[in-house]
Design an enzyme around this catalytic site. Structure first.
Site, mmCIF file in Angstrom:
data_model
loop_
_atom_site.group_PDB
_atom_site.id
_atom_site.type_symbol
_atom_site.label_atom_id
_atom_site.label_comp_id
_atom_site.label_asym_id
_atom_site.label_seq_id
_atom_site.Cartn_x
_atom_site.Cartn_y
_atom_site.Cartn_z
ATOM 1 N N LYS C 79 1.166 26.064 -33.527
ATOM 2 C CA LYS C 79 1.704 27.306 -34.091
ATOM 3 C C LYS C 79 0.933 28.492 -33.512
ATOM 4 C CE LYS C 79 2.877 29.370 -38.604
ATOM 5 N NZ LYS C 79 2.811 29.205 -40.077
ATOM 6 N N SER C 154 7.072 29.560 -42.480
ATOM 7 C CA SER C 154 6.932 30.270 -41.233
ATOM 8 C C SER C 154 6.665 29.368 -40.024
ATOM 9 C CB SER C 154 5.775 31.269 -41.352
ATOM 10 O OG SER C 154 4.563 30.588 -41.560
ATOM 11 N N SER C 178 4.636 27.180 -45.913
ATOM 12 C CA SER C 178 5.037 27.361 -44.507
ATOM 13 C C SER C 178 5.000 26.119 -43.638
ATOM 14 C CB SER C 178 4.182 28.453 -43.859
ATOM 15 O OG SER C 178 4.655 29.720 -44.231
#
Ligand SMILES: [Mg+2]
Ligand SMILES: [Zn+2]
Lengths: 480, 107, 493
Positions: C79, C154, C178
């Protein structure tokens, strides 16, 4: 001015003497090339996290204990949020409602009397970076440059109660505070390197009133002297405003060292709203009672105690005891020497006078010297082996070369000249060269005898004993 | 009772150093009012005598030894600097006025 | 079966037996990325050369007979809020568009040491604020199960990378769901570890008291393998907890007999999509059928948890994001005065959702509001922790849906922040309590979208969660699941 009582509270920031910064392992060495003592943590790079320096906590606890402040077993770190280019994270890790230590006090000598100045709190926080203003002037430069070498150095903040009544007292407080912190080893307290800084809140109130007046905050005082000047100036200014029926606006002002006056800074929009909240990246600081006790037990003797002890143990004057406290190295030298020499006041006089002068001249420190040698010198003097002028000369030699006084006396032949054998030829020479004086003496003028003695003393550079000379001169004249 | 956030937008934007366009402000005022109405639900709970949780970890903080380690090289320190001069980060003057515009508004 | 269709454990076995080279493995995933990335947009930065380089190093070390980490040569996607030295790390924000960290996050150091090739940095909601990956400053990521749907967020890019076979493993971060919510929407196993289990050093902070890095994988075993690698004490993170880290693969396959299961009433709510609830309850009955003791449990503060979360997280964020001021790194808008430079840089550099949260957080912390908002939220947080403590006296694990609905349409909630916030309703209280929480797939909707179930454990009990997950993988019919990606130009891959 007398209509008003001056109320001053100080906020002192000082850098703690650690090797590495508060939250990272960057060096705290002063005066490095810009931005070379920086890492992700102290630059506030995204994702970096703080880890506490144990030594910073030890030193902070040491300082707090030395200031009679109560160290809390549990304290907490908070973020103080504001934007400024020298503040890498846009927040300063500080302590808000759970400081490291609460309360405390210091005794200061103010004029004739002793006064207690209370402390509100002592807490730990991190230092910011340094701004360099292009064009050397803070006003009107087009841009500023930022150096983060100082960012993250551990700072101790000490906040006093509004107990201080004048610029002089503020200065006395700071001098004593510095002395205490130097003794405790917590900080170098170098104002010129910025490792000790002081801001002040000052307000006036009618004599006898309990209610505090509107205060001004004074910043940028770069020496103890400017603290005194700035606060006296500001007190005067406020008194004039109030006397003329005006009101004081709450503001922050700068002490202008050149102009010798306080200048209001652009007032901050709204009140400063720092949005303090508990720092989530650090867990609470929990101290074991034993940790605090150990530090307490190993606290060095503090200035107030030392001053008192010097006075009592050696029967020194208050001024001398104070000097040997402020100048710790000199005091330590005195105490070492006093182990082998009990004419304490004589010793103190020599140390404060000639020795200190010679140290200054030669750029040496008291701890470069061997106390035993000074004792040797004083004993030679006490025993009449040498006289005062010789002793002074030897002291200079001794400080510069480190040689022993006895050795020097021998090498240079500076010892006492005595005995008929050595003195008679000198006496005879003086008598023959000064027939008038001899005549006068024979007429009963005692002054003439003193004149002859003085001549020989000059010839021997004072190494003869005047009493002995007296005797021999009388003898030689009457034998003529 | 809903909070009219439009009164607060300027002050908060200024505190947060966020210059917002007028239309951005308007939309935001409405959204923030809605969000705060929901957020205010926390006030329905009786929390008398409840300690706040700022950390879920009930441990004291860890301490490291006072040892110096390596800092970043100067080129690494400055590699992301948007503006620099010599070995410094460069910023506009800290004393220049805000040219009178409310920093909370972008024209 | 192609290499990219294999899971990490399978690839690890093949690599260790020298049946395949790391370079071949990496190449297979790179090919898959080349094929699908234009449609899915899961990555912000691709690092094929770096991945191949690491792979060839692993191959030569293995050929030299070196004993390597079991995951050596198994590629991973990261990420883009996890700092990578020398490799752009943007947080999907314009403000960090060209930021290159001069250091590695501790989890990256661990991955590098173990020899995992990094395929790239994945797309996300800007600064991890969002639940759909639509808040990326660059482009939204699409759900491989249906390109019109969001992947969740996210950590949407990481979820999509694994789900679509572009990476066998990915790291995400979870503040209020997330990892779990995109795992659920993409049919993956996604773990939010106990707060303090994994070092946050180098994870670009959103809300420090809530953020945790965790693995997104197709299976429980893969999840355990990656968790093994990233867990443990870190002297660089004061909130990374000391203590032994178990081998999370050890308990896999030990079954669930006598396991005490609490079904969270609020998370199998009537208001949820019935297919979601049905799938969760079906999995629960499977557990009961195999000897688990099941009962219902109520966590009545769920709604208030959402409110508390939307005060605490933005408050911390407002402070954490203060550092993006244009001085040391990132975007700088210029300006004549320092405040103008700060305000313009931040006003233009941050996207709307980030600005919204900064505004909320700044407000909640500001003078006069602190007690009523932030402090009160922290007290509610305490009460939520107490509820969990009580629940874990009765139960070993708690179960509910991960999300109220399967993946929603792109653009469906972008104008309504509150609706978007509600998609994390099942995830947030776990985050506030700091307990570990795992989302696993539990079925497919009639529309062909994955459905997720959330299993929550007590502190440091990740091993139990993974054990339950692996049990359900074996006992269930449809798990784990891989989508056939329908390309817009036609055809399925
Ligand atoms: Mg301070
Ligand atoms: Zn540093």
């Amino acid at each position: 001015m007398n209509k008003y009582e001056v109320v001053i509270g100080l906020e002192i920031h000082l850098e703690l003497k650690t090797r590495s910064k508060l939250f990272c392992s960057c060096s705290t060495t002063f005066g490095q090339e810009p931005n070379t003592n920086c890492c992700p943590v102290c630059l506030g790079l995204p994702g970096s996290l703080p880890v506490f320096n144990r030594r910073a906590i030890e030193l902070a606890v040491t300082a707090a204990l030395a200031l009679n402040s109560k160290v809390q077993l549990r304290s907490r770190f908070d973020r103080k949020n504001y934007f400024y280019p020298d503040l890498p994270k846009a927040y300063q890790v500080s302590q808000y409602d759970q400081p490291l230590a609460r309360g405390g006090f210091m005794e200061i000598e103010s004029g004739e009397s002793e006064r207690i100045i209370n402390l509100e709190r002592v807490h730990l926080e991190e230092e910011a970076g340094k701004l360099v203003h292009a064009g050397n002037s803070i006003m009107g430069s087009a841009y500023s440059l930022v150096d983060y070498n100082r960012a993250g150095i551990p700072l101790l903040e000490i906040v006093t109660a509004p107990d201080i009544k004048s610029g002089q007292e503020a200065r006395a407080f700071l001098e004593d505070l510095r002395s205490i912190l130097l003794y405790s080893g917590a900080s170098d307290c170098k104002m010129e390197e910025g490792s000790l800084r002081c801001d002040a809140n000052i307000s006036l109130r009618p004599q006898g009133s309990e209610k505090l007046g509107t205060k001004a905050e004074v910043k940028n005082m770069n020496s103890f002297r400017s603290v005194e000047l700035a606060l006296n100036y500001e007190a005067e200014r406020q008194a004039e405003v109030l006397s003329a029926g005006g009101t004081i606006t709450q503001e922050t002002c700068h002490w202008d060292e050149e102009a010798k006056k306080t200048i209001p800074l652009r007032s901050k929009e709204g009140s400063s709203d720092y949005r303090y909240f508990p720092e989530p990246d650090l867990l609470p600081l929990v101290l074991e009672p034993a940790f605090i006790d150990n530090i307490y037990a190993s606290l060095p003797e503090l200035p107030a105690v030392r001053r008192k002890r010097l006075k009592e143990k050696y029967d020194l004057s208050a001024a001398t005891a104070a000097q040997f406290t402020v100048n710790r190295a000199l005091g330590d030298f005195f105490e070492t020497a006093a182990q082998d020499y009990d004419r304490y006041n004589n010793l103190a006089n020599w140390i404060q006078g000639d020795l200190q002068y010679q140290l200054r001249e030669s750029g040496k420190e008291a701890d470069d010297l061997d106390a035993k040698k000074l004792i040797e010198l004083l004993e030679l003097l006490d025993q009449g082996e040498i006289n005062r002028p010789v002793a002074k000369e030897l002291l200079t030699e001794m400080v510069n070369s480190g040689k022993s006084p006895k050795k020097l006396v021998k090498e240079k032949g500076l010892g006492r000249i005595s005995g008929d054998e050595k003195l008679r030829p000198l006496v005879d020479q003086v008598i023959s060269e000064n027939p008038d004086a001899v005549e006068n003496y024979l007429k009963g003028k005692d002054k003439a005898l003193a004149f002859l003695v003085g001549k020989i003393m000059a010839m021997t550079k004072g190494r003869a004993d005047p009493a002995e000379l007296n005797k021999i001169i009388k003898e030689r004249i009457s034998n003529k | 009772m809903s909070i009219d956030f439009s009164k607060e937008v300027d002050y908060v934007a200024r505190l947060a150093r966020l210059k917002l366009k007028p239309e951005e402000k308007e939309i935001m005022a409405g959204q923030l009012s809605d969000i705060l109405d929901t957020a205010r639900k926390v006030q329905e709970i009786d929390t008398t005598g409840v300690e706040p949780t700022s950390h879920v970890i009930d441990l004291p903080t860890v301490l490291r030894d006072d040892e110096t380690g390596s800092s970043l090289t100067l080129s690494r320190v400055l590699q992301n600097a948007p503006r620099r001069q010599q070995d410094y980060f460069k910023v506009p003057s800290i004393t220049a006025k805000d040219n009178g515009i409310n920093a909370g508004e972008e024209a | 079966m192609k290499l990219f269709q294999k899971n990490a454990a399978e690839l690890s076995n093949m690599l260790q037996k020298n049946e395949v080279s790391a370079v071949d493995v990496v190449q297979s995933f790179l090919d898959r990325i080349e094929l699908l990335e234009p449609h899915l947009k899961a990555f912000i930065t691709h690092t094929p050369a770096m991945a191949l380089q690491t792979a060839s190093e692993v191959d030569s070390r293995r050929n030299n007979g070196e004993k390597l980490h079991p995951l050596a040569g198994v590629p991973v996607a990261i990420k883009d809020n996890i700092s990578t030295q020398g490799l752009r790390t943007t947080c999907a924000s314009h403000i960090l568009e060209s930021y290159i960290p001069p250091y590695d996050a501790s989890v990256i150091t661990a991955l590098k040491r173990a020899g995992l090739p990094v395929l790239g940095k994945t797309n996300m909601d800007e600064f991890a604020m969002g639940s759909s990956t639509e808040n990326s400053a660059f482009y939204p990521t699409r759900n491989p199960w249906n390109l019109d749907k969001v992947p969740g967020g996210s950590s949407g890019g990481s979820a999509v990378a694994v789900s679509a076979g572009m990476a066998p493993l990915a790291l995400g971060s979870d503040t209020g769901g997330s990892i779990r919510q995109p795992a659920s929407l993409c049919g993956l196993t996604g773990l939010r570890p106990t707060y303090g289990r994994v070092s946050r050093y180098g994870l670009i902070a959103f809300a420090s008291s809530l953020d945790q890095i965790g693995p997104l994988t197709t299976t429980a075993r893969d999840n355990a393998l990656l968790l093994n690698l990233i867990s443990g004490y870190d002297p660089l993170d004061s909130t990374a907890l000391p203590g032994e880290v178990p081998d999370f693969t050890e308990d896999l396959g030990r079954g669930i007999k006598n396991l005490k299961v609490g079904v969270i009433r609020q998370n199998v709510s009537e208001g949820f999509d019935p297919e979601v609830t049905a799938a969760v309850l079906k999995a629960v009955s499977l557990l009961r059928d195999h000897g688990a003791e099941v009962d219902e449990v109520s966590l009545p503060l769920t709604d208030h948890g959402l409110s508390a979360y939307y005060l605490i997280a933005p408050s911390e964020a407002s402070s954490n994001l203060g550092r993006y001021d244009g001085v040391r790194y990132g975007y700088n808008a210029g300006g004549d005065s320092i405040d103008e430079m700060f305000s313009t840089t931040r006003g233009r550099g941050f996207g709307p959702e980030v600005k919204r949260r900064i505004m909320i957080g700044t407000y909640a912390l500001s003078a006069g509001y602190y007690d009523a908002y932030y402090l009160q939220a922290m007290k509610v947080r305490t009460m939520i922790r107490r509820d969990y403590d009580a629940a874990f006296k009765r139960f070993d694990i708690l179960i509910g849906a991960t999300t109220p609905t399967p993946a929603f349409n792109i653009g469906e909630k972008t104008d309504d922040p509150l609706q978007m916030y509600l998609s994390d309703i099942c995830n947030i209280t776990d985050s506030l309590a700091g307990v570990p929480s795992l989302s696993i797939p539990c079925g497919i909707s009639s529309e062909g979208l994955p459905l997720g179930m959330q299993i929550t454990g007590s502190y440091f009990n990740e091993a139990l969660l993974l054990r339950v997950a692996s049990f359900l993988e074996e006992a269930g019919e449809s798990l784990p699941m891989r989508p056939k990606v329908k390309l817009p130009e036609g055809g399925e891959v």
